[in-house]
Write an enzyme that holds these catalytic residues in place. Structure first.
Site, PDB file in Angstrom:
ATOM      1  N   PHE A  87      72.721  53.913   9.814  1.00  8.26           N
ATOM      2  CA  PHE A  87      72.054  52.647  10.591  1.00  8.26           C
ATOM      3  C   PHE A  87      72.699  51.843  11.476  1.00  8.26           C
ATOM      4  O   PHE A  87      74.090  52.572  11.812  1.00  8.26           O
ATOM      5  CB  PHE A  87      71.664  51.603   9.458  1.00  8.26           C
ATOM      6  N   ASP A 146      66.770  50.654  17.631  1.00 13.57           N
ATOM      7  CA  ASP A 146      68.052  49.696  17.994  1.00 13.57           C
ATOM      8  C   ASP A 146      68.950  50.507  18.675  1.00 13.57           C
ATOM      9  O   ASP A 146      69.345  51.516  18.377  1.00 13.57           O
ATOM     10  CB  ASP A 146      68.655  49.151  16.647  1.00 13.57           C
TER      11      ASP A 146
END
Length: 626
Positions: A199, A143
């Site tokens: 994350f 991502d």
């Protein structure tokens, strides 16, 4: 300076001819038991080069963190053979320095192949690594994170594993650019620590200094992820930068936001400004919904509302949200757009990006569509985690990760795995009374054009027209523009890219069924899709039913409804970059992104019109490069 950060910038400066050898007295390897090894370094060089074998289990490698604490990293160290090497940075001024490895046999080949070096050669390229799309110099990327535009510079952070080309050891990698095309690789901005993996998240510019770190500090919001007592724990954290995003300091008060209901999937904070009440908001994915929070000081957050339960494609896991306003083309009316990256939920299996258009009053988001309606930002199978840049003014620019969680770790790369889409500009349009989000290539992409080739074509296309050498010498790095008007009596109109090994990529308008199709079932290497891993929530009949020519979870055709286009005359704009195919139709009303792995570059172009004569208005090729 984070001692776990290995400086990609310094790597580029230090590359000479290769890796300098290790003298016997530089490194001592001790095996106190069958599962523990101590690597004692007596004379420091910049890196310990660790051999990786991708199909092995992870061993635990204990390194020093930012505060000299022990931090565990997971490396697939070589047991029988070596696929590639990764550099482990050696902190300066720590002589002697000891690295502990747990979970690797004393008989593993790693202990014979470890090397000390003052440089790490990143010049070796995977055959399929894209030439003009952003990808890491080495390691794994998924991502895009924390994208921000400040003082003429675009900062792209991304989910990054510097210790292998499979997912793990999540850091925020970092690249920057002044034109969205040429990217400079920089040291990782945030490293995995004792709180867990780093994350996904977002970044903003705190112009007023509300958070207390000074005016114009960049604030990065991210999710800390860890397994605690066998359960997943996720919470939102904050880091700040006072040197224009080059380095970050993690806030001592982390975590700043934890779920009140102890939900285990609570991640990917996106922070945005809501002008009507002068407040900062955060939208966070929480299993199958999105939750809104707001703040006065950018550190303490209060719950506002939630949206999403029962909406969109099912089944799914909500991830990587984005939330912004877009003006409607033609009249300037503004609507709020929520991007929801889901896994699973893609019509063709695996992960994808859907969106909702509606209104937001600072309290509640209300979509324009019914709960069962799913709308896709991209109709390919390899478009995920699309998020936008903060700070780009009237333009809404973003990037996606080009892959799919079903087979992301199986794609035929070694040193570098993962790439971003071309930068795209989003826009809002209406078709038959409904509102949609389109995505067109950013205008900066045209700077990639190095040579134009106008294709000499007849004005009408009767059946087939083959241009045997049209794509030769382009090295699978080109843009193809075709503008055509199909006959009302034609069944299929389009083109096929192919090579002399029989690999082919057809792209065509299926006029009988009202859709545009990209078929990669014979595009090159496809058999690795047999080993793809569908999500536990995924039903085989669902993904095989929506795809065309389904053979496995990679070998299939994707499609989009032509009803999104204005009809009659169609412009198809295709970008090929070795392993990436990005298609845009009717100025971005349809976007379709797929990975392809031809065994040789596509060299031949064939145009066809089945059933009736169609009109070709223009056809151009552009050689693309940095």
């Amino acid at each position: 300076m984070n001692q776990l950060r290995f400086t990609l910038l310094s790597i580029l400066l230090l590359i000479v001819v290769g890796c300098q050898g290790t003298s016997p007295q530089s490194m001592e390897i001790l095996h106190p038991d069958d599962s523990t090894t101590l690597i004692k370094l007596q004379r420091h060089q910049y890196y310990l080069l660790a051999p990786i074998e991708e199909n092995q289990r992870e061993a635990t490698v204990v390194l020093l963190g930012e505060q000299n604490e022990e931090v565990e990293m997971d490396l697939r160290l070589a047991v029988d053979s070596v696929d590639y090497f990764v550099p482990i940075p050696i902190p300066r001024g720590k002589d002697p320095y000891t690295i502990k490895v747990v979970g690797l046999s004393p008989k593993a080949i790693t202990w014979q192949r470890l090397q000390l070096a003052d440089s790490f050669d990143t010049s070796k390229k995977d055959y399929y690594r894209p030439s003009y799309h952003h990808s890491p110099a080495y390691g794994w990327m998924n991502d895009p994170n924390g994208m921000i535009y400040k003082d003429g510079v675009y900062h792209l952070y991304y989910q990054y594993n510097p210790y292998g080309s499979r997912w793990g050891n999540m850091h925020w990698g970092h690249s920057r650019s002044r034109d969205l095309i040429h990217w400079e690789h920089l040291p990782p901005a945030l490293a995995r620590d004792t709180m867990g993996h780093i994350f996904s998240g977002s970044a903003i510019l705190d112009r007023e200094g509300r958070a207390g770190f000074g005016k114009n500090a960049i604030l990065a919001y991210y999710t800390a992820h860890k397994i605690r007592e066998g359960k997943q724990w996720q919470a939102q954290c904050l880091a700040y930068s006072t040197d224009d995003g080059l380095s970050y300091t993690k806030y001592k008060g982390n975590p700043i936001l934890t779920p009140s209901d102890e939900i285990s999937d609570f991640r990917d904070p996106k922070v945005f400004w809501y002008e009507p009440n002068g407040r900062w908001y955060m939208i966070v994915s929480a299993d199958k919904e999105m939750r809104f929070f707001r703040s006065e000081d950018l550190k303490r957050w209060e719950y506002v509302s939630a949206f999403g339960e029962g909406y969109g494609a099912r089944p799914n896991q909500f991830e990587c949200p984005d939330f912004f306003e877009l003006p409607l083309e033609g009249n300037g009316e503004k609507k709020w757009v929520m991007l929801v990256n889901i896994n699973p939920g893609c019509p063709f299996g695996g992960s994808a990006t859907e969106y909702f258009v509606g209104t937001f009053d600072g309290e509640t988001f209300v979509p324009d569509t019914e709960p069962e309606v799913a709308r896709w930002l991209d109709f390919g199978k390899d478009h995920y985690a699309f998020v936008t840049f903060h700070g780009t003014g009237s333009r809404t620019l973003g990037l996606a990760w080009i892959s799919n969680w079903q087979y992301a770790h199986l794609t035929p790369f070694k040193q570098s795995r993962g790439a971003n889409s071309l930068p795209r500009e989003l826009f809002l349009f209406r078709q038959e009374g409904r509102t949609y989000v389109g995505a067109r290539p950013a205008k900066e992409v045209e700077a990639l054009r190095k040579e134009e080739r106008k294709l000499a074509l007849p004005p009408t296309l009767h059946t087939d027209l083959t241009l045997s050498d049209a794509l030769r010498d382009l090295d699978d790095s080109f843009e193809l523009e075709v503008e055509l008007t199909p006959s009302p009596k034609a069944s299929r109109v389009g083109f096929v890219l192919s090579n002399d090994l029989g690999d082919e990529l057809p792209i065509y308008l299926d006029l009988e069924k009202g859709r545009i199709v990209m078929d990669r079932t014979r595009s090159g290497l496809v058999d690795f899709g047999l080993h793809a891993t569908p999500h536990e929530r995924e039903r085989a009949d669902w993904r095989t039913g929506e795809g065309i020519n389904y053979q496995n979870d990679f070998a299939l055709a994707t499609w989009a409804p032509l009803g999104l286009c204005r009809g009659g005359r169609y412009q198809l704009r295709l970008f090929i970059d070795r392993s990436v195919a990005e298609l845009f139709v009717d100025g971005g009303r349809i976007a379709m992104t797929n990975l392809v792995f031809p065994r040789k570059p596509y060299s031949q172009l064939r145009l066809f019109s089945d059933g009736a004569t169609s009109t070709i208005h223009s056809a151009r090729l552009y050689r693309l490069g940095l």
